[in-house]
Design an enzyme around this catalytic site. Structure first.
Site, mmCIF file in Angstrom:
data_model
loop_
_atom_site.group_PDB
_atom_site.id
_atom_site.type_symbol
_atom_site.label_atom_id
_atom_site.label_comp_id
_atom_site.label_asym_id
_atom_site.label_seq_id
_atom_site.Cartn_x
_atom_site.Cartn_y
_atom_site.Cartn_z
ATOM 1 C CG LEU A 199 36.869 114.349 -43.459
ATOM 2 C CD1 LEU A 199 38.252 113.693 -43.531
ATOM 3 C CD2 LEU A 199 36.520 114.939 -44.833
ATOM 4 C CG ASN A 200 32.092 118.169 -41.359
ATOM 5 O OD1 ASN A 200 32.101 117.290 -40.502
ATOM 6 N ND2 ASN A 200 31.823 119.430 -41.064
ATOM 7 C CG ASP A 201 33.665 122.376 -42.240
ATOM 8 O OD1 ASP A 201 32.958 121.722 -43.015
ATOM 9 O OD2 ASP A 201 33.256 123.389 -41.647
ATOM 10 N NE ARG A 204 28.353 127.597 -38.197
ATOM 11 C CZ ARG A 204 27.087 128.001 -38.104
ATOM 12 N NH1 ARG A 204 26.613 128.451 -36.958
ATOM 13 N NH2 ARG A 204 26.293 127.949 -39.169
ATOM 14 C CG ASP A 205 33.114 128.055 -38.968
ATOM 15 O OD1 ASP A 205 33.007 127.105 -38.170
ATOM 16 O OD2 ASP A 205 32.286 128.278 -39.861
ATOM 17 C CE1 TYR A 249 29.610 120.794 -33.937
ATOM 18 C CE2 TYR A 249 28.517 122.687 -34.903
ATOM 19 C CZ TYR A 249 28.465 121.390 -34.428
ATOM 20 O OH TYR A 249 27.278 120.697 -34.438
ATOM 21 C CB SER A 250 35.169 124.541 -38.413
ATOM 22 O OG SER A 250 34.708 123.394 -39.071
#
Length: 509
Positions: free
Chosen positions: A36-38, A170-171, A97-98
């Site tokens: 798990l990350n962000d 990103r993000d 991705y995030s």
């Protein structure tokens, strides 16, 4: 025949050993399997909190990132659900991705995609298998009920980075513009072609068609952020009212990679910082260039604030990743096949331009007052109320501000200490995990407290993760604390006999 990535992830979760691992947290959201990350797409609606997250179910054997999904009614107990976003499209086959979430209210906007209440924005990652060249696009997933998730048929919304920037783009965070009703804004982390970090602002009225407004700038910061690291990850804005001045301010929280500030702290591989100003157009005005770390601990990154409906206002509640890049070598990979967790949710407030953080789940009013309060304590006194417990929340305060004192968690073999150390110049928080089972990415860290900070420690310890809050939330400190799996409770220690002015605790296991 193409691989069924959804079924493969579900199979990995079904065969997981994580829940039987003695290090697996009780009240912190952790990976059900793999990595798990962000935090992603955090939102709260009708009293239920939903946390999406970067999820690599096949870690460490295969790097493929999904959006995992969990929910909670009390911010303590989390129910895992099926992954929400599967990296199975031409624009995200190297990973979903995030990104962030938006909860629509009523009929806003009238042409809302799919007329769905929940809009999830994320970065589609695509890498060329031969050249490894990256294409990053910003994409949309909609959901009517947070059980069924649909990728927007015309994805990606933003197919590539704009001219003058690299594919490190990103993000996305999306929010309503409070100064322009009916308009929405998007903030995206980016890297300029000269390899410096920045963030880009976009605007839309329908959540589908986005117009680039330009870079986020700081006209009153005297160039402090013009060459501030080589990439800005996970940028987010939260609007808070300063408790001292009554002024409404915009707090920018982001993760600048590659900064080298001349100040105490910033010892992690990548930091997370904040600065305060007032957003007008693309300018964060009344920001003088001052910045500070959000969390001073060994593990903290990529925090995000829960999105809400306008008709359901509430406090700003933030969750961070209790981890950092390239630091997956934790004992839980061997013992349970999982790695990393989130911090506990925290309420954010602003006081005199400083960001304060307190656990969102308060100690209950009827939490037992510790029997050792008011007594003269010897050099090491066990807290009987926590004996036999490995997940607990405790608050201690001493009226004797000049005494050196702290808390030890673990046993004689594997333990950490959290200590307040006053001297003639200042009081310092010293956190030492050099005697624990996880020391690879920092062993001892010292944080100087501001003058006037109340000598109060609030500690939330949950098997292998510990969060420390000092004073009124003046300092937050997160660490992975792999103490002995057989150890429980806590011991208060001091350099000389002293008395606690107050203390209470509650156990979660």
């Amino acid at each position: 025949m193409s691989e069924d990535l959804r079924a493969a992830a579900q199979d990995a979760v079904a065969s997981s050993r994580a829940a039987t691992d003695p290090d697996y947290p009780v009240v912190h959201l952790a990976a059900p399997v793999g990595r798990l990350n962000d935090p992603n797409g955090l939102l709260v609606d009708s009293g239920t909190y939903h946390a999406f997250y970067q999820f690599s179910p096949f870690h460490p054997h295969r790097k493929l990132v999904y959006w995992g999904h969990a929910s909670s009614d009390d911010l303590l107990h989390w129910q895992q659900h099926e992954p929400a976003i599967i990296p199975d499209s031409f624009y995200d086959r190297s990973g979903a991705y995030s990104g962030g979430a938006l909860v629509l209210d009523g009929d806003e906007p009238a042409q809302a995609p799919d007329s769905a209440a929940y809009q999830l924005f994320y970065t589609g990652n695509l890498k060329d298998p031969v050249t490894d060249a990256r294409t990053a696009s910003q994409c949309l997933v909609t959901s009517p009920d947070l059980e069924h998730f649909t990728k927007w048929p015309a994805n990606p919304l933003l197919p590539a980075h704009p001219e003058g920037y690299t594919p490190h783009f990103r993000d996305p965070q999306v929010w309503r513009d409070p100064d322009a009703p009916g308009s929405f804004r998007m903030l995206v982390g980016a890297q300029r072609e000269d390899l410096t970090g920045t963030a880009l602002l976009y605007r839309s009225t329908d959540l589908l068609h986005w117009q680039l407004e330009g870079e986020l700038t700081f006209p009153d910061a005297d160039g402090a952020f013009d060459h501030f690291g080589y990439m800005w990850e996970c940028p987010g804005l939260v609007r808070l009212t300063d408790e001292l001045t009554g002024h409404v301010r915009d707090v920018l929280i982001w993760c600048p990679q590659g900064i080298t500030p001349d100040a105490e702290g910033y010892e992690n591989i990548f930091p997370c910082v904040y600065t305060v100003g007032r957003l007008e157009g693309t300018e964060l005005r009344e920001c003088d260039g001052t910045f500070a770390e959000v969390d001073r601990g060994f593990e903290f990154y990529a925090p995000q604030v829960f999105a809400r409906r306008p008709s359901q206002p509430g406090p700003a509640i933030m969750v961070g990743w209790a981890g950092n890049a390239a630091e997956d070598d934790q004992p839980s990979i061997e013992t349970g096949g999982w790695v990393h967790a989130f911090t506990a949710p925290r309420v954010l407030t602003l006081r005199g331009g400083r960001l304060l953080q307190r656990p969102a789940v308060e100690l209950p009013h009827d939490a037992p007052a510790l029997g050792i309060v008011g007594e003269w304590l010897d050099s090491a006194t066990r807290i009987a109320e926590l004996d036999g417990k490995r997940s607990w929340h405790m608050r201690l305060e001493t009226a004797q501000a000049q005494e050196r004192w702290g808390v030890r968690i673990g046993d004689d073999a594997d333990y950490i200490t959290v200590e307040l150390v006053p001297d003639a110049d200042a009081t310092r928080l010293v956190v030492d995990r050099s005697h624990s089972r996880y020391t690879q990415h920092g062993q001892v860290r010292t944080v100087t407290l501001l003058s006037g900070t109340v000598p109060r420690l609030e500690i939330l310890h949950d098997r292998s993760i510990t969060e420390v809050f000092v004073g009124d939330g003046d300092i937050a400190f997160t660490l992975r604390s792999f103490v002995s799996p057989q150890a429980s409770g806590a011991v208060v220690f001091a350099a000389s006999p002293f008395r606690l002015a107050s203390g209470c605790a509650i156990a979660y296991d």
